[in-house]
Design a protein around this motif. Structure first.
Motif, PDB file in Angstrom:
ATOM      1  N   PRO A   1     -44.426 -25.556   8.636  1.00 51.88           N
ATOM      2  CA  PRO A   1     -44.092 -24.163   8.933  1.00 51.88           C
ATOM      3  C   PRO A   1     -44.594 -23.177   7.883  1.00 51.88           C
ATOM      4  N   TRP A   2     -44.574 -23.560   6.615  1.00 53.05           N
ATOM      5  CA  TRP A   2     -45.082 -22.690   5.545  1.00 53.05           C
ATOM      6  C   TRP A   2     -46.521 -22.287   5.824  1.00 53.05           C
TER       7      TRP A   2
ATOM      8  N   MET B   1     -48.084 -22.712   8.847  1.00 52.49           N
ATOM      9  CA  MET B   1     -48.169 -22.155  10.195  1.00 52.49           C
ATOM     10  C   MET B   1     -48.105 -20.626  10.155  1.00 52.49           C
ATOM     11  N   ASP B   2     -47.208 -20.073   9.342  1.00 47.60           N
ATOM     12  CA  ASP B   2     -47.093 -18.622   9.227  1.00 47.60           C
ATOM     13  C   ASP B   2     -48.354 -18.018   8.637  1.00 47.60           C
ATOM     14  N   LYS B   3     -48.926 -18.665   7.641  1.00 46.84           N
ATOM     15  CA  LYS B   3     -50.163 -18.173   7.042  1.00 46.84           C
ATOM     16  C   LYS B   3     -51.324 -18.274   8.024  1.00 46.84           C
TER      17      LYS B   3
ATOM     18  N   LYS C   1     -51.173 -18.065  11.287  1.00 48.93           N
ATOM     19  CA  LYS C   1     -51.037 -16.988  12.259  1.00 48.93           C
ATOM     20  C   LYS C   1     -51.500 -15.647  11.690  1.00 48.93           C
ATOM     21  N   ASP C   2     -51.435 -15.528  10.350  1.00 50.13           N
ATOM     22  CA  ASP C   2     -51.889 -14.301   9.688  1.00 50.13           C
ATOM     23  C   ASP C   2     -53.366 -14.353   9.321  1.00 50.13           C
TER      24      ASP C   2
END
Length: 205
Positions: A121-122, A124-126, A128-129
């Motif tokens: 998840p750490w 995954m957020d990056k 998406k950005d």
């Protein structure tokens, strides 16, 4: 361990602690198994446990310690479940290709291995950005004794297959571009510019 023929034996097997933070039960969930009503139970529980311990202790625990909780999407598949997934075209390779991969309790021609499809998840957020999937691939290459990595977009999740093997291949492929990133590259510590800002490797929390 003998073949699993009773609920009590299956319950006991699921409670096996493979490493500090992971239990066998964490790796046995299967949508294919649930949807088609077929059990996902190893033929050789002892061999599945042995392969799973290596996968957890050498690869998943360091990732969990460094990046926080990781999510397991697909891991152990019995030969029966993998064959069903292949026949139903659910993105499962043949049993022969999945020995020592998702089928932990059967060796391939080179020995013992195990694979889990995971999401961090750490990252995954990056991702998406706009982060490049290769930054995570190169971090893993430089820090962990993996055998194979295979990356997927996975609806923006940047999920990937992470494989341990007793004779590691050091191969990174992807369904993104480039399709082959590294093949047989054993040098480490040479891609640091790709993952600037990533946390330092931690082995325990």
């Amino acid at each position: 361990m003998r073949a699993i023929n009773t609920f009590a034996a299956l319950d006991k097997f699921g409670r096996i602690r493979l490493s500090k933070n992971f239990f066998m039960r964490d790796f046995m969930y299967s949508e294919i198994s649930n949807f088609y009503g077929e059990s996902n139970i190893p033929d050789d529980p002892k061999k599945a446990e042995e392969a799973g311990r290596h996968l957890c202790e050498e690869l998943l625990e360091p990732l969990n310690a460094t990046f926080g909780r990781i999510a397991v999407r697909s891991a152990y598949r019995s030969p029966k479940i993998n064959k069903l997934g292949n026949e139903k075209k659910h993105n499962c390779a043949s049993n022969e290709k999945n020995y020592a991969h998702h089928i932990w309790d059967y060796n391939d021609e080179n020995g013992l291995g195990a694979t889990a499809c995971i999401v961090i998840p750490w990252f995954m957020d990056k991702y998406k950005d706009g982060a490049d999937w290769r930054s995570l691939a190169y971090w893993i290459h430089d820090h962990l004794p993996y055998s194979e990595l295979e990356f997927f977009d996975g609806q923006g999740m940047c999920s990937f297959n992470l494989s341990w093997h007793e004779k590691p291949k050091k191969v990174i492929t992807s369904w993104l571009e480039p399709r082959t990133l590294l093949k047989g590259e054993n040098r480490t510590g040479i891609f640091a510019e790709w993952y600037e800002g990533f946390p330092a490797l931690r082995t325990s929390v």
